[in-house]
Scaffold this active site. Sequence first.
Site, short mmCIF file in Angstrom:
data_model
loop_
_atom_site.label_atom_id
_atom_site.label_comp_id
_atom_site.label_asym_id
_atom_site.label_seq_id
_atom_site.Cartn_x
_atom_site.Cartn_y
_atom_site.Cartn_z
N LYS A 194 -13.48 8.46 -5.33
CA LYS A 194 -12.79 9.23 -6.37
C LYS A 194 -13.78 9.95 -7.28
O LYS A 194 -14.99 9.72 -7.25
CB LYS A 194 -11.87 8.31 -7.17
CG LYS A 194 -10.61 7.93 -6.39
CD LYS A 194 -9.55 7.32 -7.27
CE LYS A 194 -8.23 7.20 -6.52
NZ LYS A 194 -7.16 6.60 -7.33
N ARG A 254 -8.50 -0.83 -1.88
CA ARG A 254 -8.09 0.30 -1.03
C ARG A 254 -9.33 1.14 -0.73
O ARG A 254 -9.99 1.62 -1.65
CB ARG A 254 -7.03 1.12 -1.76
CG ARG A 254 -6.40 2.25 -0.96
CD ARG A 254 -5.25 2.87 -1.74
NE ARG A 254 -4.60 3.95 -1.00
CZ ARG A 254 -4.94 5.22 -1.07
NH1 ARG A 254 -5.94 5.59 -1.86
NH2 ARG A 254 -4.29 6.13 -0.36
#
Length: 299
Positions: A221, A255
């Site tokens: 991210k 995740r």
Amino acid sequence: MLLELGERRYDLAERPLVMGILNRTPDSFFDGGEYWGFDDFLAKAHQLCGDGADIVDVGGVKAGPGSEVTAGEELERVVPAIAALAARFDVALSVDTWRASVAEAAYAAGAVLGNDISGFADPDYLPVAAGAGAAVVACHVRLAPRYADPEPVYEDLLGEVRSYLAERASWADFAGLGPTRVLLDAGLDLGKTPAMSAELLRRSDHLAALGYPVLLSASNKGFVGWLCGTEVAERRVGSIAAHALGSFGGCGVIRAHDVRGTRRVVEVAAELRRRSAPQSAASGPGRARGGVATTGMAP
């Protein structure tokens, strides 16, 4: 802490689970549609499972701004994909959607978890999950999925995120999903600056203290790039570091794009925790490598 995914029952005290990311989108921020072709999609699923994924998360719409994807288009992308995975792999399947109609069809096709980054904005989402016996992810988002939120403001970042997630968990409880079928996600990069996301990761234990399993979604991210000074293609090592920190902070599901590397990290973290506990001598080395003790089918 326990987590139920369909007939599987996991003891997250053994080690965090690893959720492999599998996109059915042509415009993913990370892979740019590399697995859009169905054969490529299946090959990637085979790799994720071989690398040790406990869960495979299938999404048909990216979280950030982009071209409109209708409910019908999302159904076409996601449901046949989940049905194909259910027929081929013995792994828990998750559907990454905020639409109750898509989640319902995905559950019928074999999914056991609804990963909703909207915070249950669709009023039918929780009843559908309860009816299917599925688990859900309650995710914090300041505005809504697919909306840019470049200048978010919070008076008390951690307090507001905690309160939001506690409220969503109570909604899930009221709908009939107990604490073993609800996960909490801080929503890193969703309505947060990079510094805010980093702070929420650092304080993951405060979310775990709410009494529900915490899902960490940090892989590749923007805030990882901000911390490391790297573009998307160079964030693997930074992501692994974030996963290690989350593992020690009490996150129960990680995740990840890099399942193999993340699986190794969570196993090492679990072993280090066991060795620091009084009963570590009875545990013996390497126990985590065999997987979660109660990963098998529930009696």
